[in-house]
Structure formats: structure tokens, C-alpha cells
Design a protein around this motif. Structure first.
Motif, PDB file in Angstrom:
ATOM      1  N   UNK A 288       1.749 -14.034   0.713  1.00  0.00           N
ATOM      2  CA  UNK A 288       1.279 -14.811  -0.432  1.00  0.00           C
ATOM      3  C   UNK A 288       0.023 -14.186  -1.023  1.00  0.00           C
ATOM      4  N   UNK A 289      -0.274 -14.591  -2.237  1.00  0.00           N
ATOM      5  CA  UNK A 289      -1.487 -14.147  -2.913  1.00  0.00           C
ATOM      6  C   UNK A 289      -2.477 -15.303  -2.927  1.00  0.00           C
ATOM      7  N   UNK A 290      -3.597 -15.179  -2.234  1.00  0.00           N
ATOM      8  CA  UNK A 290      -4.557 -16.282  -2.162  1.00  0.00           C
ATOM      9  C   UNK A 290      -5.435 -16.345  -3.408  1.00  0.00           C
ATOM     10  N   UNK A 291      -6.104 -17.485  -3.575  1.00  0.00           N
ATOM     11  CA  UNK A 291      -7.015 -17.649  -4.709  1.00  0.00           C
ATOM     12  C   UNK A 291      -8.424 -17.206  -4.313  1.00  0.00           C
ATOM     13  N   UNK A 292      -8.522 -16.001  -3.810  1.00  0.00           N
ATOM     14  CA  UNK A 292      -9.799 -15.445  -3.366  1.00  0.00           C
ATOM     15  C   UNK A 292      -9.932 -14.043  -3.942  1.00  0.00           C
ATOM     16  N   UNK A 293     -10.924 -13.844  -4.767  1.00  0.00           N
ATOM     17  CA  UNK A 293     -11.138 -12.536  -5.381  1.00  0.00           C
ATOM     18  C   UNK A 293     -11.367 -11.486  -4.311  1.00  0.00           C
ATOM     19  N   UNK A 294     -10.739 -10.334  -4.498  1.00  0.00           N
ATOM     20  CA  UNK A 294     -10.882  -9.247  -3.550  1.00  0.00           C
ATOM     21  C   UNK A 294      -9.703  -9.100  -2.620  1.00  0.00           C
ATOM     22  N   UNK A 295      -8.926 -10.187  -2.430  1.00  0.00           N
ATOM     23  CA  UNK A 295      -7.727 -10.139  -1.578  1.00  0.00           C
ATOM     24  C   UNK A 295      -6.507 -10.197  -2.490  1.00  0.00           C
ATOM     25  N   UNK A 296      -5.766  -9.118  -2.547  1.00  0.00           N
ATOM     26  CA  UNK A 296      -4.612  -9.088  -3.450  1.00  0.00           C
ATOM     27  C   UNK A 296      -3.339  -9.601  -2.789  1.00  0.00           C
ATOM     28  N   UNK A 297      -3.309  -9.614  -1.441  1.00  0.00           N
ATOM     29  CA  UNK A 297      -2.123 -10.120  -0.756  1.00  0.00           C
ATOM     30  C   UNK A 297      -2.463 -10.386   0.707  1.00  0.00           C
ATOM     31  N   UNK A 298      -1.814 -11.411   1.260  1.00  0.00           N
ATOM     32  CA  UNK A 298      -1.857 -11.683   2.696  1.00  0.00           C
ATOM     33  C   UNK A 298      -0.425 -11.528   3.215  1.00  0.00           C
ATOM     34  N   UNK A 299      -0.277 -10.837   4.338  1.00  0.00           N
ATOM     35  CA  UNK A 299       1.050 -10.614   4.917  1.00  0.00           C
ATOM     36  C   UNK A 299       0.993 -10.870   6.419  1.00  0.00           C
ATOM     37  N   UNK A 300       1.885 -11.752   6.905  1.00  0.00           N
ATOM     38  CA  UNK A 300       2.081 -11.955   8.337  1.00  0.00           C
ATOM     39  C   UNK A 300       3.509 -11.526   8.651  1.00  0.00           C
ATOM     40  N   UNK A 301       3.686 -10.701   9.667  1.00  0.00           N
ATOM     41  CA  UNK A 301       5.028 -10.175   9.932  1.00  0.00           C
ATOM     42  C   UNK A 301       5.262  -9.983  11.418  1.00  0.00           C
ATOM     43  N   UNK A 302       6.518 -10.210  11.815  1.00  0.00           N
ATOM     44  CA  UNK A 302       6.971  -9.921  13.175  1.00  0.00           C
ATOM     45  C   UNK A 302       8.231  -9.084  13.058  1.00  0.00           C
ATOM     46  N   UNK A 303       8.172  -7.863  13.589  1.00  0.00           N
ATOM     47  CA  UNK A 303       9.317  -6.962  13.574  1.00  0.00           C
ATOM     48  C   UNK A 303       9.595  -6.485  14.988  1.00  0.00           C
ATOM     49  N   UNK A 304      10.865  -6.307  15.289  1.00  0.00           N
ATOM     50  CA  UNK A 304      11.222  -5.678  16.559  1.00  0.00           C
ATOM     51  C   UNK A 304      11.725  -4.260  16.360  1.00  0.00           C
ATOM     52  N   UNK A 305      12.416  -4.015  15.261  1.00  0.00           N
ATOM     53  CA  UNK A 305      13.011  -2.686  15.086  1.00  0.00           C
ATOM     54  C   UNK A 305      12.689  -2.027  13.751  1.00  0.00           C
ATOM     55  N   UNK A 306      12.203  -2.758  12.793  1.00  0.00           N
ATOM     56  CA  UNK A 306      11.961  -2.143  11.487  1.00  0.00           C
ATOM     57  C   UNK A 306      10.893  -1.055  11.594  1.00  0.00           C
ATOM     58  N   UNK A 307      11.158   0.081  10.975  1.00  0.00           N
ATOM     59  CA  UNK A 307      10.192   1.177  10.920  1.00  0.00           C
ATOM     60  C   UNK A 307       9.850   1.444   9.463  1.00  0.00           C
ATOM     61  N   UNK A 308       8.591   1.356   9.133  1.00  0.00           N
ATOM     62  CA  UNK A 308       8.152   1.645   7.775  1.00  0.00           C
ATOM     63  C   UNK A 308       8.233   3.146   7.512  1.00  0.00           C
ATOM     64  N   UNK A 309       8.834   3.562   6.403  1.00  0.00           N
ATOM     65  CA  UNK A 309       8.814   4.989   6.059  1.00  0.00           C
ATOM     66  C   UNK A 309       7.442   5.368   5.517  1.00  0.00           C
ATOM     67  N   UNK A 310       7.223   6.654   5.276  1.00  0.00           N
ATOM     68  CA  UNK A 310       5.973   7.075   4.659  1.00  0.00           C
ATOM     69  C   UNK A 310       5.851   6.422   3.283  1.00  0.00           C
ATOM     70  N   UNK A 311       4.696   5.811   3.023  1.00  0.00           N
ATOM     71  CA  UNK A 311       4.477   5.142   1.746  1.00  0.00           C
ATOM     72  C   UNK A 311       2.972   5.036   1.504  1.00  0.00           C
ATOM     73  N   UNK A 312       2.612   4.601   0.329  1.00  0.00           N
ATOM     74  CA  UNK A 312       1.200   4.411  -0.006  1.00  0.00           C
ATOM     75  C   UNK A 312       1.015   3.026  -0.612  1.00  0.00           C
ATOM     76  N   UNK A 313      -0.240   2.566  -0.618  1.00  0.00           N
ATOM     77  CA  UNK A 313      -0.622   1.335  -1.292  1.00  0.00           C
ATOM     78  C   UNK A 313      -1.753   1.644  -2.271  1.00  0.00           C
ATOM     79  N   UNK A 314      -1.913   0.765  -3.249  1.00  0.00           N
ATOM     80  CA  UNK A 314      -3.040   0.925  -4.157  1.00  0.00           C
ATOM     81  C   UNK A 314      -4.216   0.071  -3.713  1.00  0.00           C
ATOM     82  N   UNK A 315      -4.120  -0.519  -2.539  1.00  0.00           N
ATOM     83  CA  UNK A 315      -5.188  -1.363  -2.005  1.00  0.00           C
ATOM     84  C   UNK A 315      -5.484  -0.941  -0.563  1.00  0.00           C
TER      85      UNK A 315
END
Length: 267
Positions: free
Chosen positions: A10-37
Motif C-alpha cells: 500500500x501507499x501510506x499518507x506519509x511524505x517520503x514513503x512511496x510504498x510499503x510492502x510485506x511479503x512471504x515467499x518460499x520459492x519466488x526469485x526476483x530477477x535482476x531489476x532496479x527501483x527509482x526509490x
């Protein structure tokens, strides 16, 4: 073991935080990627292994990991039962570009008080009406991160290949939605197409097409959290159609755009 995928974003109503993410994975592997934050990560269970700027790193439960914007990284579980992580994506008002170099050199911070403060900020961000507490906790965290990192001097002696790579990255950022053909980019930058690809990959550790798609996925995440439907987001973020968006989104994030959008509906 049946793969588990649990995500709340979700995106909170707090300046400076563009996104909050909570995640639980057992097998997912993130490929090489970039963020703008900036990616501020804590692991509550298990451990994460990742590569950052061609160096193998790891995020166990007792650390705070700070991954800088525009620097490629991946990620996967370092334990058989996966990992449970909480992530804050912070904009450049919290840490400017001068801190990117030090964060690349030392992204994992073992500091119990800092980790406790990050966890407390997550709790505040999950509660409606606690924005002032969240702002206060964020201010302390940003101050501590700046104290732990010393700004790097401007890049000196950058060769022509670095300049070519930077020019292509600027062009890809500028044409994020509409895209650009490689031959047109080569004409604008006055470099051979093959040299452009080699220079970009050598400078940033990620191929130009991977960079472009990961930036578009980042944009799609923001639009989905703003409440736009996936069909509209696909076009707005530069994808050919919704199935094109879904394919790349699931590869990077681990779930479909629709599930991602619904995950934060009550956050």
C-alpha cells in the motif's frame, strides 16, 4: 513443499514513503531489476540472498538492508522455508544521490536499535490516524541512515563508455512510457547500437531492456496502488497490453497485478 506467496502492499499518507510492502515467499526469485526509490528491508523470518552491483550479499533477521535506487539487484530465499520481509520504499527526499555509493559498498547494517525503529515505523504505517507518529519515526530513521553513510564524491575520471551508458539511461527514463528503438537511441547518442548495449550493461550491471522493463513494473506498482485498474495501468506504464504487463509484473514482483492491487485494499 507448496510454494507460498503472500503480499500486502500500500501507499501510506506519509511524505517520503512511496510504498510499503510485506511479503512471504518460499520459492519466488526476483530477477535482476532496479527501483527509482531506496529499498529499506528487514527480514522477520528466514533470510534473503541477493546480488547488488555484482557482489553477493545477504539479509538475515538481525540486519537492516538499504538498497540504493538505480542499482540492479535480485533476491531469493536463503533458507528452505523461504522468507518473510517488510520493505519501505523511500524517495530521494530521505537520502539523496550522494549516498548511493556508500550504500552499494555496505548495504547491510547490523544495528539493533535501527532495526527496532524500522519495525516500529511499519507498525505505525499500518494504522490509520498514526501519520504523525510515522513521520516522527521516519525522521529518526533517515537521520540515522545518513549518519551511517558518508556521501560519495562525484564520480571522477568516468570514461566515455560511462558517459554513453548514462546518456542511454537518461533517454530510457525520459521515454519510459512510449519507449524508444535502439537504432534511434544510437542515432541520438552518436554511438553504435551494439556499443550502447555493451556500455550500458558494463556500467550498470543490467541490460538496457531489463532496466526498462523493471522501471515500467515500478511505475505500474505505483499506479495500481493509486487505484487504477490493471487494464489502464498496462497502457499508462508502457506495456503492449494487460497480458504483457502481467507477464513482466509476475516475473519481478511474484504475483499478478490484480492480486497486488487488492493486497493493499484494507492497508
Amino acid at each position: 513443499m507448496t510454494p507460498r506467496q503472500e503480499i500486502s502492499a500500500w501507499r501510506p499518507r506519509v511524505a517520503g514513503v512511496v510504498e510499503v510492502l510485506h511479503a512471504h515467499f518460499t520459492e519466488h526469485a526476483y530477477p535482476m531489476h532496479v527501483h527509482d526509490a531506496w529499498t529499506l528491508l528487514i527480514v522477520d523470518d528466514g533470510a534473503v540472498r541477493y546480488d547488488l552491483d555484482r557482489h553477493a550479499r545477504g539479509a538475515p533477521r538481525d540486519t537492516v538492508s538499504l538498497l540504493p535506487p538505480q542499482v540492479p539487484h535480485n533476491g531469493s530465499a536463503a533458507t528452505p522455508h523461504g522468507f518473510h520481509k517488510r520493505v519501505l520504499y523511500l524517495d530521494m527526499t530521505q537520502l539523496d544521490a550522494s549516498y548511493i555509493g556508500p550504500a552499494v559498498d555496505g548495504p547491510d547494517l547490523t544495528e539493533p536499535l535501527l532495526r527496532t525503529r524500522v519495525a516500529q515505523l511499519h507498525t505505525a504505517l499500518a494504522r490509520r490516524g498514526e501519520e504523525f507518529e510515522a513521520q516522527s519515526r521516519l525522521a529518526l530513521i533517515s537521520e540515522r541512515l545518513r549518519a551511517r553513510l558518508r556521501p560519495s564524491p562525484a564520480l571522477a575520471g568516468a570514461g566515455p563508455d560511462r558517459g554513453v551508458a548514462q546518456s542511454l539511461r537518461d533517454l530510457l527514463d525520459e521515454r519510459l512510457r512510449e519507449g524508444i528503438a535502439l537504432h534511434e537511441a544510437a542515432r541520438l547518442i552518436h554511438a553504435h547500437p551494439a556499443h550502447l548495449v555493451r556500455a550500458f550493461s558494463g556500467a550498470f550491471g543490467i541490460a538496457p531492456h531489463q532496466y526498462l522493463m523493471s522501471r515500467r513494473v515500478d511505475l505500474a506498482r505505483r499506479l495500481l496502488l493509486d487505484g487504477q485498474p490493471p487494464g489502464e495501468v498496462a497502457s499508462a506504464a508502457g506495456f503492449y497490453d494487460q497480458s504483457h504487463l502481467s507477464r513482466h509484473f509476475k516475473r519481478v514482483v511474484g504475483i499478478t497485478p490484480g492480486r497486488y492491487a487488492r493486497s493493499g485494499a484494507t492497508g
